[in-house]
Design a protein around this motif. Structure first.
Motif, PDB file in Angstrom:
ATOM      1  N   MET A 276     -22.878 -32.718 -29.123  1.00 41.97           N
ATOM      2  CA  MET A 276     -23.695 -33.569 -27.955  1.00 41.97           C
ATOM      3  C   MET A 276     -24.865 -32.314 -27.863  1.00 41.97           C
ATOM      4  N   THR A 277     -25.692 -33.476 -28.077  1.00 37.17           N
ATOM      5  CA  THR A 277     -27.145 -33.340 -28.472  1.00 37.17           C
ATOM      6  C   THR A 277     -27.911 -32.445 -27.028  1.00 37.17           C
ATOM      7  N   LYS A 278     -29.300 -31.676 -27.230  1.00 35.89           N
ATOM      8  CA  LYS A 278     -29.197 -30.456 -26.134  1.00 35.89           C
ATOM      9  C   LYS A 278     -30.194 -32.177 -24.955  1.00 35.89           C
ATOM     10  N   THR A 279     -31.026 -33.223 -25.170  1.00 37.38           N
ATOM     11  CA  THR A 279     -30.958 -34.148 -24.968  1.00 37.38           C
ATOM     12  C   THR A 279     -29.846 -35.165 -23.283  1.00 37.38           C
ATOM     13  N   LYS A 280     -28.537 -35.171 -24.455  1.00 36.94           N
ATOM     14  CA  LYS A 280     -28.107 -35.234 -24.172  1.00 36.94           C
ATOM     15  C   LYS A 280     -27.391 -34.963 -22.480  1.00 36.94           C
ATOM     16  N   LEU A 281     -27.185 -33.618 -23.175  1.00 32.07           N
ATOM     17  CA  LEU A 281     -26.451 -32.848 -21.672  1.00 32.07           C
ATOM     18  C   LEU A 281     -27.415 -32.310 -21.025  1.00 32.07           C
ATOM     19  N   LYS A 282     -29.045 -32.896 -20.928  1.00 29.72           N
ATOM     20  CA  LYS A 282     -29.620 -32.087 -19.711  1.00 29.72           C
ATOM     21  C   LYS A 282     -29.811 -32.962 -19.439  1.00 29.72           C
ATOM     22  N   GLU A 283     -29.965 -34.670 -19.913  1.00 36.64           N
ATOM     23  CA  GLU A 283     -29.417 -35.767 -19.181  1.00 36.64           C
ATOM     24  C   GLU A 283     -28.165 -36.003 -17.943  1.00 36.64           C
ATOM     25  N   ILE A 284     -26.944 -35.342 -18.139  1.00 36.68           N
ATOM     26  CA  ILE A 284     -26.038 -35.259 -17.968  1.00 36.68           C
ATOM     27  C   ILE A 284     -25.998 -34.219 -16.924  1.00 36.68           C
ATOM     28  N   GLY A 285     -26.747 -33.290 -16.920  1.00 39.99           N
ATOM     29  CA  GLY A 285     -27.276 -32.306 -15.911  1.00 39.99           C
ATOM     30  C   GLY A 285     -28.044 -32.525 -14.359  1.00 39.99           C
ATOM     31  N   ASN A 286     -28.988 -33.689 -15.206  1.00 44.53           N
ATOM     32  CA  ASN A 286     -30.008 -34.205 -14.398  1.00 44.53           C
ATOM     33  C   ASN A 286     -29.375 -34.667 -13.502  1.00 44.53           C
ATOM     34  N   LYS A 287     -28.615 -35.761 -13.978  1.00 44.75           N
ATOM     35  CA  LYS A 287     -27.817 -36.576 -13.148  1.00 44.75           C
ATOM     36  C   LYS A 287     -26.281 -36.092 -11.997  1.00 44.75           C
ATOM     37  N   ILE A 288     -25.938 -35.001 -12.480  1.00 45.00           N
ATOM     38  CA  ILE A 288     -25.478 -34.091 -11.928  1.00 45.00           C
ATOM     39  C   ILE A 288     -25.614 -33.219 -10.559  1.00 45.00           C
ATOM     40  N   PHE A 289     -27.175 -32.869 -10.549  1.00 51.44           N
ATOM     41  CA  PHE A 289     -28.158 -32.199  -9.983  1.00 51.44           C
ATOM     42  C   PHE A 289     -28.460 -33.153  -8.771  1.00 51.44           C
ATOM     43  N   LYS A 290     -28.326 -34.361  -8.901  1.00 47.76           N
ATOM     44  CA  LYS A 290     -28.995 -35.425  -7.901  1.00 47.76           C
ATOM     45  C   LYS A 290     -28.238 -35.474  -7.254  1.00 47.76           C
ATOM     46  N   LEU A 291     -27.213 -35.878  -7.728  1.00 45.56           N
ATOM     47  CA  LEU A 291     -25.972 -35.665  -6.808  1.00 45.56           C
ATOM     48  C   LEU A 291     -25.910 -34.965  -5.712  1.00 45.56           C
ATOM     49  N   TYR A 292     -25.682 -33.735  -6.019  1.00 40.49           N
ATOM     50  CA  TYR A 292     -25.566 -32.184  -5.778  1.00 40.49           C
ATOM     51  C   TYR A 292     -26.796 -32.594  -4.893  1.00 40.49           C
ATOM     52  N   PHE A 293     -27.973 -32.383  -5.209  1.00 45.69           N
ATOM     53  CA  PHE A 293     -29.342 -32.893  -3.897  1.00 45.69           C
ATOM     54  C   PHE A 293     -29.000 -34.023  -3.096  1.00 45.69           C
ATOM     55  N   SER A 294     -29.067 -35.311  -3.498  1.00 49.79           N
ATOM     56  CA  SER A 294     -28.534 -36.219  -2.802  1.00 49.79           C
ATOM     57  C   SER A 294     -27.469 -35.535  -1.242  1.00 49.79           C
ATOM     58  N   ILE A 295     -26.726 -34.754  -1.948  1.00 50.62           N
ATOM     59  CA  ILE A 295     -25.828 -34.782  -0.837  1.00 50.62           C
ATOM     60  C   ILE A 295     -25.835 -33.889   0.501  1.00 50.62           C
ATOM     61  N   GLY A 296     -26.998 -33.221   0.236  1.00 50.72           N
ATOM     62  CA  GLY A 296     -28.071 -31.667   0.472  1.00 50.72           C
ATOM     63  C   GLY A 296     -28.400 -33.254   0.972  1.00 50.72           C
ATOM     64  N   VAL A 297     -29.037 -33.488   0.823  1.00 52.03           N
ATOM     65  CA  VAL A 297     -30.525 -34.610   1.553  1.00 52.03           C
ATOM     66  C   VAL A 297     -29.777 -35.891   2.722  1.00 52.03           C
ATOM     67  N   ALA A 298     -28.486 -36.305   2.193  1.00 53.11           N
ATOM     68  CA  ALA A 298     -27.660 -36.418   3.190  1.00 53.11           C
ATOM     69  C   ALA A 298     -26.844 -36.089   4.493  1.00 53.11           C
ATOM     70  N   ALA A 299     -26.263 -34.868   4.131  1.00 51.37           N
ATOM     71  CA  ALA A 299     -26.377 -33.810   5.009  1.00 51.37           C
ATOM     72  C   ALA A 299     -27.077 -33.256   6.429  1.00 51.37           C
ATOM     73  N   LEU A 300     -28.526 -33.529   5.591  1.00 53.69           N
ATOM     74  CA  LEU A 300     -29.422 -32.661   6.930  1.00 53.69           C
ATOM     75  C   LEU A 300     -30.047 -34.144   7.619  1.00 53.69           C
ATOM     76  N   ALA A 301     -29.853 -35.520   6.967  1.00 59.78           N
ATOM     77  CA  ALA A 301     -30.154 -36.459   7.226  1.00 59.78           C
ATOM     78  C   ALA A 301     -29.325 -36.657   8.188  1.00 59.78           C
ATOM     79  N   LEU A 302     -28.125 -36.169   8.241  1.00 58.88           N
ATOM     80  CA  LEU A 302     -27.188 -36.592   9.300  1.00 58.88           C
ATOM     81  C   LEU A 302     -27.297 -36.028  10.403  1.00 58.88           C
ATOM     82  N   LEU A 303     -27.491 -34.399   9.655  1.00 62.94           N
ATOM     83  CA  LEU A 303     -27.991 -33.123  10.544  1.00 62.94           C
ATOM     84  C   LEU A 303     -29.073 -33.682  11.692  1.00 62.94           C
ATOM     85  N   ALA A 304     -29.792 -34.554  11.090  1.00 63.74           N
ATOM     86  CA  ALA A 304     -31.345 -34.774  12.046  1.00 63.74           C
ATOM     87  C   ALA A 304     -30.825 -35.315  13.324  1.00 63.74           C
TER      88      ALA A 304
END
Length: 165
Positions: free
Chosen positions: A1-29
């Motif tokens: 697996m190339t570095k670029t592909k690995l970084k792309e997968i990592g970015n997608k996982i982080f976006k999911l992680y971040f989105s869960i946090g944003v959704a929880a914060l929006a629900l809290l507000a």
């Protein structure tokens, strides 16, 4: 697996992680605004909702630990650090991340111990086992440790691909 592909997968996982946090914060507000309006205008309040809001607040706080590490938004006093040459900065960054990892491991182990000790009790508001409320501590500790390890691995990469501090 190339570095670029690995970084792309990592970015997608982080976006999911971040989105869960944003959704929880929006629900809290939304829920806090709703509970304040209901309490002050209609004299209505629910212990279940109050407890859920507190739990959601704790969730967003602990969930954000890893996000802060990845985004390099954690508390940092960098007046001395900024005076260092790049090679020294790299060593200091790795030392800092290693200390963060050690503290995070202690936090996670203690979180598991606390869940094991107090997790069977029922909450007073929602009347669910406290393990569901306290479980965010060790879960977020594990996620934060993964984020710290990612940053540590980036520190070992050549300078042009490592995250700049």
């Amino acid at each position: 697996m190339t570095k670029t592909k690995l970084k792309e997968i990592g970015n997608k996982i982080f976006k999911l992680y971040f989105s869960i946090g944003v959704a929880a914060l929006a629900l809290l507000a939304i829920l806090v605004c709703f509970s304040v309006i209901m309490r002050y205008f209609f004299s209505k309040s629910w212990k279940e909702l109050s407890e859920f809001n507190v739990t959601l607040f704790a969730f967003t706080t602990f969930w954000g630990m890893g996000i802060n590490v990845i985004k390099n938004e954690h508390v940092l006093i960098d007046i001395l650090y900024n005076a260092f040459r790049p090679g020294i900065k790299r060593i200091v960054r790795m030392l800092n991340l290693s200390i963060m990892l050690l503290i995070d491991i202690i936090f996670t182990v203690q979180g598991f111990r606390y869940v094991a000790m107090a997790g069977r009790q029922l909450s007073m508001g929602m009347e669910i086992p406290m393990k569901y409320m306290y479980g965010i501590m060790p879960l977020s500790g594990i996620l934060c440790a993964v984020c710290i390890l990612i940053r540590l691995l980036e520190s070992f990469l050549p300078r042009e691909t490592a995250a700049e501090e």
